[in-house]
Design a protein around this motif. Structure first.
Motif, PDB file in Angstrom:
ATOM      1  N   LEU A   1       1.079  -7.741   6.546  1.00 20.84           N
ATOM      2  CA  LEU A   1       2.331  -7.799   5.820  1.00 20.84           C
ATOM      3  C   LEU A   1       2.262  -9.210   4.850  1.00 20.84           C
ATOM      4  O   LEU A   1       2.956  -9.145   3.643  1.00 20.84           O
ATOM      5  CB  LEU A   1       3.522  -7.858   6.735  1.00 20.84           C
ATOM      6  CG  LEU A   1       3.815  -6.560   7.427  1.00 20.84           C
ATOM      7  CD1 LEU A   1       4.949  -6.680   8.360  1.00 20.84           C
ATOM      8  CD2 LEU A   1       4.201  -5.328   6.360  1.00 20.84           C
ATOM      9  N   GLY A   2       1.597 -10.238   5.326  1.00 18.72           N
ATOM     10  CA  GLY A   2       1.589 -11.390   4.615  1.00 18.72           C
ATOM     11  C   GLY A   2       0.739 -11.444   3.451  1.00 18.72           C
ATOM     12  O   GLY A   2       0.654 -12.491   2.809  1.00 18.72           O
ATOM     13  N   LYS A   3      -0.361 -10.447   3.610  1.00 17.99           N
ATOM     14  CA  LYS A   3      -1.432 -10.642   2.563  1.00 17.99           C
ATOM     15  C   LYS A   3      -1.085  -9.963   1.020  1.00 17.99           C
ATOM     16  O   LYS A   3      -0.095  -9.312   1.172  1.00 17.99           O
ATOM     17  CB  LYS A   3      -2.701  -9.838   3.057  1.00 17.99           C
ATOM     18  CG  LYS A   3      -3.200 -10.585   4.127  1.00 17.99           C
ATOM     19  CD  LYS A   3      -4.502  -9.745   4.873  1.00 17.99           C
ATOM     20  CE  LYS A   3      -4.972 -10.268   6.203  1.00 17.99           C
ATOM     21  NZ  LYS A   3      -6.053  -9.579   6.669  1.00 17.99           N
ATOM     22  N   ARG A   4      -1.832 -10.489   0.218  1.00 15.40           N
ATOM     23  CA  ARG A   4      -1.760  -9.860  -1.064  1.00 15.40           C
ATOM     24  C   ARG A   4      -2.795  -8.728  -1.361  1.00 15.40           C
ATOM     25  O   ARG A   4      -3.805  -8.771  -0.755  1.00 15.40           O
ATOM     26  CB  ARG A   4      -1.780 -11.102  -2.263  1.00 15.40           C
ATOM     27  CG  ARG A   4      -0.516 -11.893  -2.500  1.00 15.40           C
ATOM     28  CD  ARG A   4      -0.526 -12.867  -3.349  1.00 15.40           C
ATOM     29  NE  ARG A   4       0.882 -13.506  -3.460  1.00 15.40           N
ATOM     30  CZ  ARG A   4       1.430 -14.346  -2.632  1.00 15.40           C
ATOM     31  NH1 ARG A   4       0.469 -14.675  -1.675  1.00 15.40           N
ATOM     32  NH2 ARG A   4       2.648 -14.789  -2.957  1.00 15.40           N
ATOM     33  N   PRO A   5      -2.523  -7.956  -2.365  1.00 13.95           N
ATOM     34  CA  PRO A   5      -3.739  -6.860  -2.544  1.00 13.95           C
ATOM     35  C   PRO A   5      -4.800  -7.066  -2.533  1.00 13.95           C
ATOM     36  O   PRO A   5      -6.006  -6.297  -2.284  1.00 13.95           O
ATOM     37  CB  PRO A   5      -3.133  -6.015  -3.789  1.00 13.95           C
ATOM     38  CG  PRO A   5      -1.391  -6.422  -3.971  1.00 13.95           C
ATOM     39  CD  PRO A   5      -1.464  -7.800  -3.153  1.00 13.95           C
ATOM     40  N   LYS A   6      -5.314  -8.160  -3.199  1.00  7.13           N
ATOM     41  CA  LYS A   6      -6.846  -8.641  -3.441  1.00  7.13           C
ATOM     42  C   LYS A   6      -7.546  -8.884  -2.236  1.00  7.13           C
ATOM     43  O   LYS A   6      -8.581  -8.798  -2.098  1.00  7.13           O
ATOM     44  CB  LYS A   6      -6.734  -9.640  -4.402  1.00  7.13           C
ATOM     45  CG  LYS A   6      -6.270 -11.033  -3.878  1.00  7.13           C
ATOM     46  CD  LYS A   6      -6.475 -12.171  -4.850  1.00  7.13           C
ATOM     47  CE  LYS A   6      -6.102 -13.575  -4.551  1.00  7.13           C
ATOM     48  NZ  LYS A   6      -6.223 -14.557  -5.411  1.00  7.13           N
ATOM     49  N   GLN A   7      -6.646  -9.115  -1.237  1.00  9.50           N
ATOM     50  CA  GLN A   7      -7.443  -9.465   0.278  1.00  9.50           C
ATOM     51  C   GLN A   7      -7.279  -8.362   0.978  1.00  9.50           C
ATOM     52  O   GLN A   7      -7.855  -8.293   2.191  1.00  9.50           O
ATOM     53  CB  GLN A   7      -6.209 -10.505   0.991  1.00  9.50           C
ATOM     54  CG  GLN A   7      -6.180 -11.809   0.221  1.00  9.50           C
ATOM     55  CD  GLN A   7      -5.114 -12.611   0.915  1.00  9.50           C
ATOM     56  OE1 GLN A   7      -3.684 -12.471   0.889  1.00  9.50           O
ATOM     57  NE2 GLN A   7      -5.460 -13.738   1.618  1.00  9.50           N
ATOM     58  N   LEU A   8      -7.039  -6.976   0.580  1.00  7.27           N
ATOM     59  CA  LEU A   8      -7.466  -5.720   1.324  1.00  7.27           C
ATOM     60  C   LEU A   8      -8.279  -5.040   0.813  1.00  7.27           C
ATOM     61  O   LEU A   8      -8.758  -4.962  -0.183  1.00  7.27           O
ATOM     62  CB  LEU A   8      -5.945  -5.078   1.139  1.00  7.27           C
ATOM     63  CG  LEU A   8      -4.407  -5.755   1.639  1.00  7.27           C
ATOM     64  CD1 LEU A   8      -3.382  -4.890   1.220  1.00  7.27           C
ATOM     65  CD2 LEU A   8      -4.397  -6.064   2.906  1.00  7.27           C
ATOM     66  N   SER A   9      -8.691  -4.100   1.869  1.00 10.09           N
ATOM     67  CA  SER A   9      -9.623  -2.956   1.516  1.00 10.09           C
ATOM     68  C   SER A   9      -9.048  -2.044   0.694  1.00 10.09           C
ATOM     69  O   SER A   9      -7.906  -1.578   0.498  1.00 10.09           O
ATOM     70  CB  SER A   9     -10.316  -2.489   2.777  1.00 10.09           C
ATOM     71  OG  SER A   9      -9.246  -1.560   3.470  1.00 10.09           O
ATOM     72  N   GLY A  10      -9.916  -1.115   0.019  1.00 10.15           N
ATOM     73  CA  GLY A  10      -9.278   0.014  -0.520  1.00 10.15           C
ATOM     74  C   GLY A  10      -8.669   1.127   0.280  1.00 10.15           C
ATOM     75  O   GLY A  10      -7.517   1.514  -0.264  1.00 10.15           O
ATOM     76  N   GLY A  11      -8.772   1.244   1.296  1.00 12.25           N
ATOM     77  CA  GLY A  11      -8.040   2.206   2.289  1.00 12.25           C
ATOM     78  C   GLY A  11      -6.797   1.421   2.632  1.00 12.25           C
ATOM     79  O   GLY A  11      -5.710   2.125   2.833  1.00 12.25           O
ATOM     80  N   GLN A  12      -6.807   0.205   2.728  1.00 15.67           N
ATOM     81  CA  GLN A  12      -5.564  -0.682   3.288  1.00 15.67           C
ATOM     82  C   GLN A  12      -4.811  -0.677   1.971  1.00 15.67           C
ATOM     83  O   GLN A  12      -3.245  -0.407   2.092  1.00 15.67           O
ATOM     84  CB  GLN A  12      -5.719  -2.055   3.532  1.00 15.67           C
ATOM     85  CG  GLN A  12      -6.451  -2.225   4.995  1.00 15.67           C
ATOM     86  CD  GLN A  12      -7.003  -3.642   5.192  1.00 15.67           C
ATOM     87  OE1 GLN A  12      -7.554  -4.383   4.261  1.00 15.67           O
ATOM     88  NE2 GLN A  12      -7.126  -3.961   6.510  1.00 15.67           N
ATOM     89  N   ARG A  13      -5.200  -0.862   0.740  1.00 15.35           N
ATOM     90  CA  ARG A  13      -4.065  -0.733  -0.530  1.00 15.35           C
ATOM     91  C   ARG A  13      -3.622   0.609  -0.591  1.00 15.35           C
ATOM     92  O   ARG A  13      -2.511   0.879  -0.970  1.00 15.35           O
ATOM     93  CB  ARG A  13      -5.087  -1.089  -1.648  1.00 15.35           C
ATOM     94  CG  ARG A  13      -5.551  -2.411  -1.534  1.00 15.35           C
ATOM     95  CD  ARG A  13      -6.444  -2.592  -3.010  1.00 15.35           C
ATOM     96  NE  ARG A  13      -7.136  -3.928  -2.767  1.00 15.35           N
ATOM     97  CZ  ARG A  13      -8.039  -4.495  -3.894  1.00 15.35           C
ATOM     98  NH1 ARG A  13      -8.302  -3.402  -4.863  1.00 15.35           N
ATOM     99  NH2 ARG A  13      -8.536  -5.267  -3.619  1.00 15.35           N
TER     100      ARG A  13
END
Length: 381
Positions: free
Chosen positions: A127-139
């Protein structure tokens, strides 16, 4: 949960007729997948339900309410697109709660909705992360979470998994199916991937050139296609087709002749409008063909050379030269016939084999493409 009904919906773009008198009723809680070739109108149809496209005639009804002229935000729907469309400067929580903030909902309500969606989608740690820190599936899960927080009456998905790699697509298919079971919501999903359609849908809607060709459960459509288009579209590898001619037609059935084949008699055929001499098409799915040994009871089809062998572990797919037969659109015009064997095979490229099938596995299509063979049993699940 809400039902969705399309009543004689037509859509024109200048001189192009994109949707042609579409009638469709989706029950509350159903997961319906719309598939078809590129340009068939599936995404246009989804956008008309969302209110992103204005129809020229007909009605769109959601939960008994005519929403044809309502704005997208008033229809009680949430849409997930192929593009994640996340705000890069916002955290996951801020992205998921954005729609509610724009609606001026209380902070406590937004926080509760985001927390609930994060629990459903297993995003609590992100929840505290930004999109660039996520994998494609998480996005993609964040994009779905943004829809969940709005508590929509209907979820609309426009090819949401097409940007993911194969492993992630498989994972997300499982997660979306689980999400549907958990929420019990009405979901309408557009894809070009028939595997997604077959594995996720309660019912599949197959479109072609702006019209609905057939609606039904995945296994029903696979076993009993209404016409040659549906038969050729649904199934991977695709159905094999052979050009033939009706030699005799009577109440007992049809006798069919095709180059490279012995005479074929099929019973239980719908002979309405069919006459001797009419051009017909024989269809046989790859798993219906098998290698025939001398003296085997199945009808021999032809002897041919193996062009390619695909070893898939449990299955083997053989591509053989179709030139002994007069084929229509075998394997998208490559001149191959496809056999799918449910075992590991030692057949090598260049080998000559005989392929055959039981007549009960064959389909017969009339001059207009309509399926003439009787209904086949649907495999139990």
């Amino acid at each position: 949960m809400s039902s969705v009904e399309l009543r004689k919906v037509d859509k024109h773009y200048a001189g192009y007729h994109a949707l042609k008198t579409v009638d469709l009723k989706i029950e509350k809680g159903e997961f319906v997948v719309m598939v078809g070739p590129s340009g068939c109108g599936k995404s246009t149809l989804l956008k008309t339900i969302a209110g992103l496209e204005t129809i020229n005639s007909g009605q769109i009804v959601i939960n008994g309410r005519d929403v044809t002229r309502e704005e997208p935000g008033d229809r009680g729907i949430a849409m997930v697109f192929q593009s994640y469309a996340l705000y890069p400067h916002m955290t996951v929580a801020e992205n998921m709660g954005f729609g509610l903030r724009m609606a001026n909902r209380p902070k406590a309500e937004i926080d509760a909705a985001v927390k609930r969606a994060a629990q459903i989608l297993r995003l609590e740690e992100q929840l505290g992360k930004r999109p660039k820190q996520l994998s494609g599936g998480q996005r993609q899960r964040v994009a779905i979470g943004r829809a969940i927080t709005r508590s929509p009456e209907v979820f609309l998905f426009d090819e949401p998994l097409s940007n993911l790699d194969a492993a992630l697509r498989t994972q997300m298919r499982v997660e979306l199916s689980g999400l549907h079971t958990q929420l019990g919501s009405t979901m309408i999903y557009v894809t070009h991937d028939q595997v997604e359609a077959m594995t996720m849908a309660d019912r599949i809607v197959i479109l072609n050139k702006g019209r609905i060709e057939q609606i039904g459960s995945p296994l029903e459509l696979y076993a009993n296609p209404a016409n040659i288009f549906v038969a050729g579209f649904l199934g991977a590898p695709r159905m094999n087709f052979i050009e033939a001619k009706a030699v005799s037609v009577d109440a007992s059935g049809v006798s069919v002749a095709a180059a490279g084949l012995p005479a074929l008699s099929l019973g239980g055929i719908d002979v309405t409008g069919l006459s001797a001499g009419d051009a017909v098409t024989i269809g046989i799915r790859p798993e219906g063909l098998r290698v025939v040994e001398a003296g085997d009871g199945v009808m021999p089809v032809f002897s041919s050379q193996v062009r390619l062998v695909e070893q898939l572990g449990r299955d083997t797919v053989l591509y053989v030269d179709a030139s002994p037969l007069q084929t229509t659109n075998s394997d998208s015009g490559t001149g191959n016939f496809t056999l799918q064997l449910n075992k590991v095979s030692t057949v090598a490229v260049g080998a000559t084999l005989r392929a055959g099938f039981e007549t009960g596995d064959a389909y017969l299509f009339g001059p207009d493409g309509r399926t003439l063979t009787p209904r086949k049993p649907v495999a139990s699940t």
